[in-house]
Write an enzyme that holds these catalytic residues in place. Structure first.
Site, PDB file in Angstrom:
ATOM      1  N   ARG A  95      41.003   2.146  -6.040  1.00 30.38           N
ATOM      2  CA  ARG A  95      41.236   3.054  -7.171  1.00 30.38           C
ATOM      3  C   ARG A  95      40.301   2.560  -8.262  1.00 30.38           C
ATOM      4  O   ARG A  95      40.585   1.551  -8.904  1.00 30.38           O
ATOM      5  CB  ARG A  95      42.693   2.987  -7.626  1.00 30.38           C
ATOM      6  N   ASP A 108      44.018  13.667  -5.835  1.00 32.42           N
ATOM      7  CA  ASP A 108      43.506  14.379  -7.014  1.00 32.42           C
ATOM      8  C   ASP A 108      42.516  13.551  -7.843  1.00 32.42           C
ATOM      9  O   ASP A 108      41.520  14.086  -8.326  1.00 32.42           O
ATOM     10  CB  ASP A 108      44.652  14.933  -7.884  1.00 32.42           C
ATOM     11  N   ASP A 142      51.322  12.289  -0.376  1.00 33.65           N
ATOM     12  CA  ASP A 142      52.153  13.024  -1.341  1.00 33.65           C
ATOM     13  C   ASP A 142      52.102  14.541  -1.100  1.00 33.65           C
ATOM     14  O   ASP A 142      52.997  15.266  -1.547  1.00 33.65           O
ATOM     15  CB  ASP A 142      51.689  12.737  -2.775  1.00 33.65           C
ATOM     16  N   GLY A 190      44.817   6.049  -2.506  1.00 35.00           N
ATOM     17  CA  GLY A 190      45.721   5.521  -1.480  1.00 35.00           C
ATOM     18  C   GLY A 190      45.259   5.896  -0.083  1.00 35.00           C
ATOM     19  O   GLY A 190      44.861   7.033   0.154  1.00 35.00           O
ATOM     20  N   ARG A 237      55.005  10.036  -5.580  1.00 34.18           N
ATOM     21  CA  ARG A 237      54.607  10.062  -6.994  1.00 34.18           C
ATOM     22  C   ARG A 237      55.380  11.143  -7.746  1.00 34.18           C
ATOM     23  O   ARG A 237      56.590  11.106  -7.721  1.00 34.18           O
ATOM     24  CB  ARG A 237      53.097  10.267  -7.099  1.00 34.18           C
ATOM     25  N   ASP A 265      50.459  16.747  -2.573  1.00 30.67           N
ATOM     26  CA  ASP A 265      50.620  17.431  -3.859  1.00 30.67           C
ATOM     27  C   ASP A 265      49.400  18.242  -4.285  1.00 30.67           C
ATOM     28  O   ASP A 265      49.387  18.805  -5.373  1.00 30.67           O
ATOM     29  CB  ASP A 265      50.954  16.394  -4.957  1.00 30.67           C
ATOM     30  N   THR A 305      46.358  12.684   1.296  1.00 35.50           N
ATOM     31  CA  THR A 305      47.394  12.013   0.505  1.00 35.50           C
ATOM     32  C   THR A 305      48.752  12.222   1.157  1.00 35.50           C
ATOM     33  O   THR A 305      49.081  13.352   1.542  1.00 35.50           O
ATOM     34  CB  THR A 305      47.444  12.498  -0.959  1.00 35.50           C
TER      35      THR A 305
HETATM   36  O1  F6P Z   1      49.409   8.653  -3.688  1.00 30.30           O
HETATM   37  C1  F6P Z   1      49.922   7.972  -2.609  1.00 30.30           C
HETATM   38  C2  F6P Z   1      50.921   6.925  -3.044  1.00 30.30           C
HETATM   39  O2  F6P Z   1      51.371   6.250  -1.902  1.00 30.30           O
HETATM   40  C3  F6P Z   1      52.074   7.436  -3.886  1.00 30.30           C
HETATM   41  O3  F6P Z   1      53.093   8.040  -3.121  1.00 30.30           O
HETATM   42  C4  F6P Z   1      52.497   6.190  -4.583  1.00 30.30           C
HETATM   43  O4  F6P Z   1      53.141   6.509  -5.794  1.00 30.30           O
HETATM   44  C5  F6P Z   1      51.199   5.503  -4.849  1.00 30.30           C
HETATM   45  O5  F6P Z   1      50.281   5.981  -3.881  1.00 30.30           O
HETATM   46  C6  F6P Z   1      51.254   3.999  -4.779  1.00 30.30           C
HETATM   47  O6  F6P Z   1      49.985   3.507  -5.051  1.00 30.30           O
HETATM   48  P1  F6P Z   1      49.558   1.988  -4.893  1.00 30.30           P
HETATM   49  O7  F6P Z   1      49.536   1.668  -3.436  1.00 30.30           O
HETATM   50  O8  F6P Z   1      48.221   1.914  -5.515  1.00 30.30           O
HETATM   51  O9  F6P Z   1      50.603   1.212  -5.613  1.00 30.30           O
END
Ligand code: F6P
Length: 347
Positions: free
Chosen positions: A96, A127, A152, A35, A196, A154, A150
C-alpha cells in the site's frame, strides 16, 4: 511454375511472422497493489500468456507501486507464470504505497517505465489502486487498465471482484466449525469478517452459514432488536446462535458487541475475529476462472482495442469494461433483499 513460386513465398512470409519477434514489440507492465486477493496469480498468468500470444512483452513490477518507484521490474516469460494458477497471494508481491500518492513518486515511476520502453500498465487491486492508475495516466503518457481484485467486492462497475468468492468460502468453512461449538455448548458467537466499509463479505457468508443475524455497515445496528431476535431463538429451542459482523473501519468491534449482548442474554457469548485468515489460500475455481478471463480481456483491450483508463469486469457473466473515472467515488451496493432473506430464513 508461377503458382509454385507464389506458394513458396507465402509460406515464407507466414513462418516469418510467427517465429520472428516483431521489430518493435509492445511492452506491458503489470503490478499488484493493495490487499492481496486469491486469484491474482491466475490473473497474472493470463496476462503474461495472452500478451505473449499477441506478440507483446511483459514486465512484472514487484511490490506494487512502491516497486514501480524503486524500479523493481523483471521480465516475465511463459515459464515465469507456470504452476501458480492454484496459489493464493501474489507472486509479484504487493504494497500500500504512500509514495505513489505524491507527484514526485509518480514521476519516478514514469521514468522507470520509460527506461524499460513500457507504454502501458495493467494494475490489479482495489479502489486505491485504480485511483492511483487513473491519476498516473492523466499525468504521463501511459495507458492503464485496472483489474478488480479485492475480497471486499466493493468496486462499482463489476458484479464480482477477484478474490471475493474464495474469501466467502474460507469464511463459511470457519464458521461451520464455530457452529459446531455454538450448538454443542449452547453459545452465542459474534463472528467478525473483513470487508472494510461494505457488507458484501458479511452478507454472502451469513446467508451461506444460516446465520441468525448479520450486521453490515450499510444498515445501522439496532441492538435491541438483535437481542430480542437471539432471545426469541433461544426460547424456541435453538441451541447456538451465530451473528456475523462486518468489521468496518477498525477491526475488533466483535468484542464490544459480544459484551453488550452478554449483559442482556443468559448465555455464554463469545467473539471470533476471522481477520487475515480470509485473505489467503488457494483460489476457488470461480476466482481462477475470473482471473483468467479478466487478465486476457485486459490485454486485449490494451493491445487490440488500444483502450485507456478502463476497468475490466463482469456483468451477468459477460466481460465488460468501464471508465475508471466512473468507478471512483462509487460503491458496489449490497443487496438488501439478501439481508431480509437472512432474517427470514433464520427463524
Ligand atoms: O481490502 C481488503 C482488506 O482485507 C479489508 O477487508 C481489510 O479491511 C483490509 O484489507 C486490511 O488491510 P491490511 O491487511 O493492510 O491490514
Amino acid at each position: 511454375m508461377h503458382q509454385r513460386m507464389y506458394r513458396k513465398r507465402t509460406h515464407k512470409n507466414v513462418s516469418k511472422s510467427i517465429d520472428r519477434p516483431l521489430h518493435n514489440p509492445q511492452k506491458i507492465a503489470v503490478l499488484t497493489s493493495g490487499g492481496d486477493a486469491p486469484g491474482m496469480n491466475a490473473c497474472l498468468r493470463a496476462i503474461v500468456r495472452s500478451a505473449i500470444f499477441h506478440k507483446a512483452e511483459v514486465m512484472g513490477i514487484q511490490n506494487g507501486y512502491d516497486g514501480l518507484i524503486r524500479g523493481d521490474g523483471i521480465e516475465l516469460n511463459l515459464r515465469s507464470v507456470g504452476n501458480i494458477i492454484q496459489r493464493g497471494g501474489t507472486f509479484l508481491r504487493s504494497s500500500r504505497s504512500k509514495n505513489f500518492r505524491t507527484k514526485e513518486g509518480r514521476r519516478r515511476a514514469y521514468e522507470n517505465l520509460k527506461k524499460w520502453g513500457v507504454d502501458s500498465l495493467i494494475t490489479l487491486g482495489g479502489d486505491g489502486t485504480l485511483t492511483g492508475a487513473e491519476i498516473f495516466s492523466r499525468e504521463f503518457p501511459i495507458r492503464v487498465i485496472g483489474i478488480p481484485c479485492t475480497i471486499d467486492n466493493d468496486l462499482f462497475g463489476t458484479d464480482l471482484a477477484i478474490g471475493f468468492d474464495t474469501a466467502v468460502n474460507t469464511a463459511v468453512e470457519c464458521i461451520d466449525k464455530i457452529r459446531d461449538t455454538a450448538d454443542s455448548h449452547g453459545r452465542v458467537f459474534v463472528v467478525e469478517v473483513m470487508g472494510r466499509n461494505t457488507g458484501h463479505l458479511a452478507l454472502e457468508t451469513a446467508l451461506a452459514v444460516g446465520a441468525e443475524f448479520v450486521v453490515v455497515p450499510e444498515v445501522p445496528l439496532k441492538l435491541k432488536s438483535l437481542i430480542s431476535k437471539i432471545q426469541a431463538g433461544i426460547d424456541r429451542g435453538k441451541a447456538g446462535s451465530i451473528i456475523i459482523l462486518a468489521e468496518r473501519d477498525r477491526p475488533g468491534e466483535a468484542i464490544k458487541l459480544s459484551e453488550s449482548i452478554r449483559k442482556s442474554i443468559k448465555r455464554d457469548v463469545r467473539a471470533a475475529i476471522l481477520g487475515h485468515l480470509q485473505r489467503g489460500g488457494s483460489p476457488s475455481s470461480i476466482d481462477r476462472n475470473l482471473g483468467s478471463r479478466l487478465g486476457a480481456h485486459a490485454v486485449e483491450l490494451l493491445l487490440l482495442k488500444k483502450k485507456n483508463r478502463r476497468m475490466v469486469g463482469v456483468e451477468c457473466g459477460h466481460l465488460t469494461d468501464v471508465g475508471i473515472s466512473e468507478v471512483m467515488g462509487k460503491r458496489h451496493s449490497v443487496d438488501i433483499a439478501k439481508l431480509k432473506l437472512v432474517d427470514q430464513l433464520s427463524i
